[in-house]
Design a protein around this motif. Sequence first.
Motif, PDB file in Angstrom:
ATOM      1  N   VAL A 119      41.901 122.794  78.591  1.00  0.00           N
ATOM      2  CA  VAL A 119      42.087 122.061  79.847  1.00  0.00           C
ATOM      3  C   VAL A 119      41.013 120.997  80.033  1.00  0.00           C
ATOM      4  O   VAL A 119      41.303 119.872  80.462  1.00  0.00           O
ATOM      5  CB  VAL A 119      42.078 123.042  81.043  1.00  0.00           C
ATOM      6  N   PHE A 120      39.766 121.307  79.680  1.00  0.00           N
ATOM      7  CA  PHE A 120      38.674 120.363  79.926  1.00  0.00           C
ATOM      8  C   PHE A 120      38.705 119.166  78.975  1.00  0.00           C
ATOM      9  O   PHE A 120      37.919 118.237  79.135  1.00  0.00           O
ATOM     10  CB  PHE A 120      37.317 121.075  79.858  1.00  0.00           C
ATOM     11  N   GLU A 121      39.606 119.174  77.975  1.00  0.00           N
ATOM     12  CA  GLU A 121      39.726 118.033  77.070  1.00  0.00           C
ATOM     13  C   GLU A 121      41.086 117.346  77.184  1.00  0.00           C
ATOM     14  O   GLU A 121      41.417 116.493  76.359  1.00  0.00           O
ATOM     15  CB  GLU A 121      39.471 118.473  75.622  1.00  0.00           C
ATOM     16  N   GLU A 122      41.859 117.690  78.195  1.00  0.00           N
ATOM     17  CA  GLU A 122      43.190 117.090  78.351  1.00  0.00           C
ATOM     18  C   GLU A 122      43.098 115.572  78.475  1.00  0.00           C
ATOM     19  O   GLU A 122      43.872 114.830  77.864  1.00  0.00           O
ATOM     20  CB  GLU A 122      43.895 117.667  79.577  1.00  0.00           C
ATOM     21  N   ASN A 123      42.127 115.108  79.272  1.00  0.00           N
ATOM     22  CA  ASN A 123      41.960 113.672  79.495  1.00  0.00           C
ATOM     23  C   ASN A 123      41.628 112.948  78.195  1.00  0.00           C
ATOM     24  O   ASN A 123      42.161 111.867  77.904  1.00  0.00           O
ATOM     25  CB  ASN A 123      40.844 113.470  80.526  1.00  0.00           C
ATOM     26  N   LEU A 124      40.760 113.548  77.385  1.00  0.00           N
ATOM     27  CA  LEU A 124      40.398 112.975  76.089  1.00  0.00           C
ATOM     28  C   LEU A 124      41.591 112.966  75.145  1.00  0.00           C
ATOM     29  O   LEU A 124      41.823 111.985  74.436  1.00  0.00           O
ATOM     30  CB  LEU A 124      39.253 113.776  75.470  1.00  0.00           C
ATOM     31  N   CYS A 125      42.369 114.058  75.153  1.00  0.00           N
ATOM     32  CA  CYS A 125      43.574 114.135  74.321  1.00  0.00           C
ATOM     33  C   CYS A 125      44.544 113.008  74.674  1.00  0.00           C
ATOM     34  O   CYS A 125      45.093 112.348  73.783  1.00  0.00           O
ATOM     35  CB  CYS A 125      44.242 115.495  74.488  1.00  0.00           C
ATOM     36  N   LEU A 158      27.462 115.666  70.423  1.00  0.00           N
ATOM     37  CA  LEU A 158      28.906 115.740  70.604  1.00  0.00           C
ATOM     38  C   LEU A 158      29.462 116.874  69.757  1.00  0.00           C
ATOM     39  O   LEU A 158      28.988 117.125  68.649  1.00  0.00           O
ATOM     40  CB  LEU A 158      29.564 114.436  70.167  1.00  0.00           C
ATOM     41  N   SER A 159      30.485 117.551  70.248  1.00  0.00           N
ATOM     42  CA  SER A 159      31.165 118.526  69.407  1.00  0.00           C
ATOM     43  C   SER A 159      31.960 117.795  68.335  1.00  0.00           C
ATOM     44  O   SER A 159      32.298 116.616  68.484  1.00  0.00           O
ATOM     45  CB  SER A 159      32.113 119.388  70.252  1.00  0.00           C
ATOM     46  N   GLY A 160      32.261 118.496  67.240  1.00  0.00           N
ATOM     47  CA  GLY A 160      33.066 117.887  66.192  1.00  0.00           C
ATOM     48  C   GLY A 160      34.423 117.455  66.702  1.00  0.00           C
ATOM     49  O   GLY A 160      34.953 116.411  66.294  1.00  0.00           O
ATOM     50  N   ARG A 161      35.010 118.246  67.605  1.00  0.00           N
ATOM     51  CA  ARG A 161      36.325 117.914  68.169  1.00  0.00           C
ATOM     52  C   ARG A 161      36.266 116.578  68.906  1.00  0.00           C
ATOM     53  O   ARG A 161      37.110 115.701  68.717  1.00  0.00           O
ATOM     54  CB  ARG A 161      36.788 119.007  69.128  1.00  0.00           C
ATOM     55  N   VAL A 162      35.262 116.439  69.777  1.00  0.00           N
ATOM     56  CA  VAL A 162      35.141 115.211  70.564  1.00  0.00           C
ATOM     57  C   VAL A 162      34.836 114.030  69.643  1.00  0.00           C
ATOM     58  O   VAL A 162      35.412 112.951  69.781  1.00  0.00           O
ATOM     59  CB  VAL A 162      34.066 115.357  71.648  1.00  0.00           C
ATOM     60  N   ALA A 163      33.931 114.235  68.692  1.00  0.00           N
ATOM     61  CA  ALA A 163      33.576 113.152  67.765  1.00  0.00           C
ATOM     62  C   ALA A 163      34.790 112.684  66.976  1.00  0.00           C
ATOM     63  O   ALA A 163      34.996 111.479  66.781  1.00  0.00           O
ATOM     64  CB  ALA A 163      32.472 113.623  66.816  1.00  0.00           C
ATOM     65  N   ARG A 164      35.600 113.629  66.519  1.00  0.00           N
ATOM     66  CA  ARG A 164      36.795 113.277  65.743  1.00  0.00           C
ATOM     67  C   ARG A 164      37.780 112.482  66.598  1.00  0.00           C
ATOM     68  O   ARG A 164      38.360 111.491  66.147  1.00  0.00           O
ATOM     69  CB  ARG A 164      37.453 114.544  65.200  1.00  0.00           C
ATOM     70  N   ALA A 165      37.949 112.903  67.836  1.00  0.00           N
ATOM     71  CA  ALA A 165      38.831 112.164  68.745  1.00  0.00           C
ATOM     72  C   ALA A 165      38.293 110.758  68.987  1.00  0.00           C
ATOM     73  O   ALA A 165      39.061 109.787  69.021  1.00  0.00           O
ATOM     74  CB  ALA A 165      38.989 112.922  70.058  1.00  0.00           C
ATOM     75  N   ILE A 197      33.924 108.362  79.036  1.00  0.00           N
ATOM     76  CA  ILE A 197      34.287 107.610  77.829  1.00  0.00           C
ATOM     77  C   ILE A 197      35.042 106.360  78.242  1.00  0.00           C
ATOM     78  O   ILE A 197      36.067 106.443  78.936  1.00  0.00           O
ATOM     79  CB  ILE A 197      35.160 108.469  76.891  1.00  0.00           C
ATOM     80  N   ASN A 198      34.557 105.218  77.820  1.00  0.00           N
ATOM     81  CA  ASN A 198      35.203 103.940  78.121  1.00  0.00           C
ATOM     82  C   ASN A 198      35.540 103.205  76.828  1.00  0.00           C
ATOM     83  O   ASN A 198      34.707 103.147  75.903  1.00  0.00           O
ATOM     84  CB  ASN A 198      34.283 103.039  78.958  1.00  0.00           C
TER      85      ASN A 198
END
Length: 323
Positions: A26-32, A171-178, A319-320
Amino acid sequence: MSKESLNIKNSNRTSGKYFYCINYPVFEENLCEMEMKCLFNQIPIEKRIFSDHYVSPSRSPFIKDMISITYEENSLEQIIERVKEDKLYYDDFKICYIKLENEEVDIDYKERLRIIREIGFAIAGESEMHNPKVILGVAKVHGRWIFGKYERNDYEWHLHDKKPYSYSNSLSGRVARALVNIAVRNDLDCKLIDPCCGVGTVIIEALSMGINVKGYEINKKIAENAQNNLVFFGYENVITSGDMHNIEEKYDVAIIDMPYGLFTATTIEKQTALIETARRITNKLVIVTFEDMDKYIIDAGFNIIDRAHVSKGKFKRYINICE
């Protein structure tokens, strides 16, 4: 920025050559959503996307699996009939039923096995459950049946979580990859730079995708740790221990996770200077901050074209995408 103002193409109809299943905390929905807009020019509806564009599921932290659609019909019987008509042939194949969240009618395990068996009997060739050469997928989406080659995210990038050097604020690997996918979109040949690369989390994800990337880190010790992380995973050293303000080469896009003074002292003047240098060395910037820095981004000559946020513990990162 509202979804309506972004003119995103959304539809519940089954269309497109590829069907993607999406998942996210849920906390990464916006990033997704930001990543999916950059990869597909749309956001997931009920955690699924139909698209004419192919993206390897393993490229994204949010794509679970994908069916490359061969047949799309109103009934399972029509799918089986098409398979027979075309005399579909595979050796050493396996069929997977893709169970979707929020599907109108829940199909239980026993029924899923029956569906797999019936399609399997219609395909010429031998099935192989343990070491298949070809994996096929079937799913029911909004009353329509789809069938085709199946591809799953291998999640091998999770191995990068075990890098020798890391920090709690990294950064987590997930966030960095995104972020890498958001920066390069579908241009894997572009020149990417992370001029404040820390221990190299973004660099590692970019290298694993075959992207032309370079990193700079002003703190010599942290730069050495980043270089050791690359060596650990067998990647070429593309990290320079140096000040980004000395960079003369131009890049297609930059990613900056804005330093906030944990290891290297910083001020708003120093942060502003980083943004201004980014404007000089690149035409596009994906910037991550812990506070609203819109004024400084705009004053540097960037336009903010999209924004998202992601949380990590007590921290909220903004994130912009700027051009």
